[in-house]
Scaffold this motif. Structure first.
Motif, PDB file in Angstrom:
ATOM      1  N   PHE A 286       0.836  -1.201   0.000  1.00  0.00           N
ATOM      2  CA  PHE A 286       0.000   0.000   0.000  1.00  0.00           C
ATOM      3  C   PHE A 286       0.873   1.255   0.000  1.00  0.00           C
ATOM      4  N   ASP A 287       1.974   1.228   0.753  1.00  0.00           N
ATOM      5  CA  ASP A 287       2.889   2.363   0.783  1.00  0.00           C
ATOM      6  C   ASP A 287       3.407   2.653  -0.622  1.00  0.00           C
ATOM      7  N   PHE A 288       3.811   1.606  -1.311  1.00  0.00           N
ATOM      8  CA  PHE A 288       4.276   1.751  -2.705  1.00  0.00           C
ATOM      9  C   PHE A 288       3.180   2.351  -3.590  1.00  0.00           C
ATOM     10  N   LEU A 289       1.977   1.803  -3.520  1.00  0.00           N
ATOM     11  CA  LEU A 289       0.894   2.267  -4.384  1.00  0.00           C
ATOM     12  C   LEU A 289       0.515   3.708  -4.073  1.00  0.00           C
ATOM     13  N   VAL A 292       3.256   6.097  -5.355  1.00  0.00           N
ATOM     14  CA  VAL A 292       3.135   6.269  -6.810  1.00  0.00           C
ATOM     15  C   VAL A 292       2.015   7.257  -7.132  1.00  0.00           C
ATOM     16  N   CYS A 293       0.871   7.107  -6.463  1.00  0.00           N
ATOM     17  CA  CYS A 293      -0.252   8.028  -6.705  1.00  0.00           C
ATOM     18  C   CYS A 293       0.097   9.446  -6.259  1.00  0.00           C
ATOM     19  N   GLU A 294       0.810   9.573  -5.153  1.00  0.00           N
ATOM     20  CA  GLU A 294       1.243  10.905  -4.711  1.00  0.00           C
ATOM     21  C   GLU A 294       2.153  11.539  -5.752  1.00  0.00           C
ATOM     22  N   TRP A 295       3.056  10.752  -6.304  1.00  0.00           N
ATOM     23  CA  TRP A 295       3.935  11.286  -7.353  1.00  0.00           C
ATOM     24  C   TRP A 295       3.133  11.652  -8.591  1.00  0.00           C
ATOM     25  N   ARG A 296       2.096  10.881  -8.899  1.00  0.00           N
ATOM     26  CA  ARG A 296       1.247  11.232 -10.041  1.00  0.00           C
ATOM     27  C   ARG A 296       0.549  12.569  -9.822  1.00  0.00           C
ATOM     28  N   ALA A 374      10.012  -8.266  -3.284  1.00  0.00           N
ATOM     29  CA  ALA A 374      10.928  -7.282  -2.706  1.00  0.00           C
ATOM     30  C   ALA A 374      10.178  -6.054  -2.210  1.00  0.00           C
ATOM     31  N   CYS A 375       9.176  -5.631  -2.971  1.00  0.00           N
ATOM     32  CA  CYS A 375       8.369  -4.470  -2.564  1.00  0.00           C
ATOM     33  C   CYS A 375       7.644  -4.759  -1.258  1.00  0.00           C
ATOM     34  N   CYS A 376       7.001  -5.929  -1.167  1.00  0.00           N
ATOM     35  CA  CYS A 376       6.263  -6.292   0.046  1.00  0.00           C
ATOM     36  C   CYS A 376       7.192  -6.526   1.225  1.00  0.00           C
ATOM     37  N   LEU A 397       8.789  -1.904 -11.213  1.00  0.00           N
ATOM     38  CA  LEU A 397       7.549  -2.541 -10.756  1.00  0.00           C
ATOM     39  C   LEU A 397       6.340  -1.768 -11.261  1.00  0.00           C
ATOM     40  N   LEU A 398       6.409  -0.451 -11.237  1.00  0.00           N
ATOM     41  CA  LEU A 398       5.326   0.362 -11.798  1.00  0.00           C
ATOM     42  C   LEU A 398       5.122   0.020 -13.273  1.00  0.00           C
TER      43      LEU A 398
END
Length: 766
Positions: A286-289, A292-296, A374-376, A397-398
């Motif tokens: 969730f942190d990764f997702l 990514v959305c914050e960067w978007r 690795a992400c998890c 990964l994105l």
């Protein structure tokens, strides 16, 4: 939809509330008459006083308060448990939420003056904890007065029915803390209005998905999977409930609760840790997702103290015009893996960590082909200031997620090009650039348009275009290009190669020559093929390859992919690789040695013993780890330091003196010649007893007297016999020189001359 109706035809369980679940009879479901927390459950933990739990408790109560005082509802996701024949429901997942709901109902009921054991919702207890069970019974039997003005815990602990030993029971202590927190949060609200919202059967403010199972088989095995036994309250439990509310408010996918506790848990389950839960893995993904959305959105999060709930609300809440876009991305980022039979196999089909095999090679100390795992496992974790799941890993990964959500073509080729520009853009690879990178990568994976990669290293983007054209015109070169790109030294950048058909035979020669065990040979052989070193403007510093460090070779052969800067290295490398490819021998080490020997023999035949001859001839002069040399007056010649580290504020070698000492057999009568300080300082290699010194200068070899006047005569006689002449430092033994291309070069090997002089000094007793 009525809470007594099934949400979906094929959905297991049903939507209900804390009040409605008691005595509720749904087709095919056992009836729940009472709730009893079983032995295998932990103590009630939501009332703990540590900072982390306090934050989670406050966030959870904020969500409940918002639902009871507003027009939206909050869904608390799935609650699983076993229903016995007598109607007793033993939750395996949901104990913390049910306990808090019981205490909330009790608080509002006593404020309304309507707490009674006749009310079904009061049939709640900790079945196997006598103290907690009795405490729950006493709360119902002896409620405070409705106009209570003190904290409820103070009133409760002052009652005659409150047992002194209860202060040592962690569950009871936690209940008292939560009761006070509820009182503080809801004290200013009308209990009648809150109760009306709480008990609304058609439009409940707080609901959950109940899964009562009357024949669960190995209940404890399921319980372990549902991540509860003996574990402290996790951040994920609170976050999941909060996120479920946001999803429900947004009118997004209605099966969120079912998915997160079912299919999505199954996806993460193979990656669980030793604790047999996947809460941490969920939070990292969730942190990764979310990042990514914050960067978007163009955001760069700088405050690490911002809670996941606040981040989620900013992204997925109704106040964000793009909330549905972000929710769709999040949903797809989980759902895409549900039908994948083996995630490890899938990622191994895309990526690899070695030169051999199919897929795109990933690099780095923590390299793994399974980027999802690795992400998890480590997203957001730091070692110092270094992300253990790097920004380049994040973009790869994105890219995979974008490909799967949009079914893009040519994914292997696009991932390869993305890997290449990632590796070449380490200077640009900063968090502040991630908003641009994320959007550019998304566009590139969808379209294949290299011009979308505007923030990445321009040299590399242009190279990717050229390589694409080369592969199109010469498909037979594709395997050779790929193996070069996957080499640990090059990492995708081929600016040191001519992009032509010559790349085929040069690729195999490069791979053979640049085995790490052969780097000490290559440092000399490559120099024999050309003056490939990097110079720096207004500096005495020069960069060569290293006998043991791949990052140094990357600097020499890659260096941001500037083909103009790399021209000398490209010419020397091409010459060396062609000679290897055309050599009579298949033994690459023999070929490397022959190339170097042919060069030094040619130089000797010409009586041209310049600095290149000496560096190629003597491996001791190429031992510096960093490949960094300093020359006198900005030139490479006969005064040269060889750095072990990257700065002169450390011990280093004088290349010529070290070679002379080594050629003489490294005699113990000579102090091991390490030097410290700037290269402009005179460096004298000294004999240990007399401190007579010797150094290499542009005109030859200088010698100086030691500490004892009695040794001066011996040194004078030796120098006069050798043909040395007096100079400012003592004596200068000139090496014969001639002009070549505008510079003076020795016509003899000064290392051999120096070694002979050193032996004579020792023999003379100096």
């Amino acid at each position: 939809m009525s809470i007594r109706e099934s949400d979906e035809e094929n959905m297991t369980g049903y939507r209900t509330t804390f009040q409605a679940m008691f005595g509720e009879q749904i087709d095919g479901m056992p009836s729940v008459e009472r709730v009893a927390i079983p032995l295998i459950q932990r103590d009630y933990a939501q009332g703990r006083l540590d900072t982390r739990t306090s934050t989670i408790r406050a966030t959870f109560l904020d969500a409940l308060h918002a639902a009871l005082t507003g027009e939206t509802s909050v869904g608390l996701d799935f609650i699983y448990g076993e229903v016995h024949n007598d109607g007793t429901f033993e939750p395996l997942d949901g104990q913390q939420r049910l306990t808090t709901l019981f205490l909330l109902h009790w608080y509002l009921a006593f404020r309304r003056g309507e707490v009674s054991a006749a009310q079904p919702w009061t049939n709640f207890s900790y079945a196997t904890r006598p103290s907690a069970r009795l405490f729950c019974e006493r709360l119902v039997k002896h409620p405070p007065p409705s106009d209570l003005s003190t904290p409820p815990s103070a009133w409760i602990t002052d009652q005659s029915w409150y047992l002194h030993l209860w202060q040592f029971d962690p569950t009871i202590r936690a209940m008292l803390v939560t009761i006070d927190a509820i009182a503080s949060r809801f004290a200013d609200e009308s209990p009648d209005e809150l109760w009306q919202r709480l008990s609304d059967a058609e439009n409940p403010a707080i609901w959950f998905q109940l899964l009562p199972i009357d024949d669960m088989g190995a209940a404890e095995d399921l319980y372990i999977k549902m991540n509860s036994r003996g574990k402290p309250l996790t951040e994920f439990e609170a976050f999941k409930a909060f996120l479920g509310q946001l999803v429900d408010e947004a009118g997004g996918f209605e099966d969120f609760g079912h998915k997160i506790d079912g299919d999505w848990t199954d996806v993460l389950w193979p990656y669980r840790g030793e604790n047999n839960i996947v809460d941490d893995e969920f939070m990292r993904y969730f942190d990764f997702l979310m990042e990514v959305c914050e960067w978007r959105e163009g955001w760069s999060r700088v405050d690490d103290l911002v809670t996941p709930e606040k981040r989620a609300k900013a992204l997925y809440g109704l106040g964000n015009p793009r909330h549905r876009e972000h929710l769709s991305f999040m949903h797809g980022a989980f759902e895409t893996w549900v039908a994948e039979p083996n995630l490890r196999d899938y990622f191994e089909s895309l990526f690899k960590t070695t030169l051999d095999g199919d897929g795109v090679r990933v690099f780095g100390a923590n390299a793994t082909s399974d980027l999802f795992h690795a992400c998890c496992d480590r997203y957001g974790d730091l070692r110092g200031s270094t992300r253990l799941f790097s920004l380049t890993d994040t973009l790869l990964l994105l890219a995979v997620l974008v490909h799967r959500q949009h079914q893009t073509p040519d994914v292997a080729a696009r991932l390869r090009s993305l890997r290449n520009v990632n590796e070449a853009s380490q200077f640009e690879m900063r968090v502040t650039n991630m908003p641009k990178f994320v959007n550019e990568v998304t566009t590139f994976i969808q379209t294949g348009d290299f011009d979308a990669l505007a923030t990445f290293n321009t040299n590399q983007v242009n190279e990717e275009k050229a390589k694409q054209d080369l592969r199109t015109l010469n498909p037979e070169l594709i395997p050779s290009i790929a193996r070069l790109e996957d080499h640990a030294v090059l990492r995708g950048t081929l600016a040191c190669f001519d992009l032509s058909s010559s790349i085929s035979h040069r690729a195999s020669a490069f791979e053979a020559a640049f085995e790490p065990t052969r780097w000490p040979l290559v440092t000399g052989t490559l120099l024999a093929c050309g003056a490939y070193q990097r110079g720096y403007q207004n500096s005495d510093r020069f960069q060569f390859g290293s006998p043991n460090t791949d990052s140094v070779w990357r600097l020499v052969l890659v260096d941001r992919g500037d083909r103009d800067v790399l021209a000398p290295a490209r010419e020397a490398l091409a010459a060396m690789l062609d000679l290897i490819a055309d050599a009579d021998t298949q033994d690459v080490e023999i070929a490397l040695g022959e190339i170097a020997r042919d060069f030094t023999k040619s130089r000797a035949d010409q009586e041209r013993f310049d600095w290149r001859y000496h560096l190629v001839r003597y491996p001791e002069m190429r031992e510096g780890n960093t490949g960094i040399y300093y020359g006198a007056d900005g030139e490479l010649g006969y005064e040269m330091t060889m750095l072990r580290k990257k700065v002169q504020r450390s011990y280093y070698r004088d290349a010529y003196l070290y070679a002379i000492w080594s050629e003489a057999g490294r005699p113990s009568e000579v102090s091991d010649p390490w030097f410290y300080g700037y290269s402009t300082t005179a460096r004298w290699m000294e004999l240990a007893r007399s401190r007579v010194g010797i150094r290499s200068v542009s005109g030859g070899l200088a010698l100086r007297n030691g500490d004892s006047a009695s040794d001066e005569g011996t040194l004078k006689a030796l120098c006069e016999a050798a043909g040395a002449e007096p100079c400012e430092d003592g004596w200068l033994l000139r090496t014969p020189q001639r002009s070549h291309a505008g510079e003076l070069v020795d016509t003899v090997d000064r290392v051999q001359v120096g070694a002979e002089i050193l032996r004579d000094l020792i023999t003379a007793g100096l």
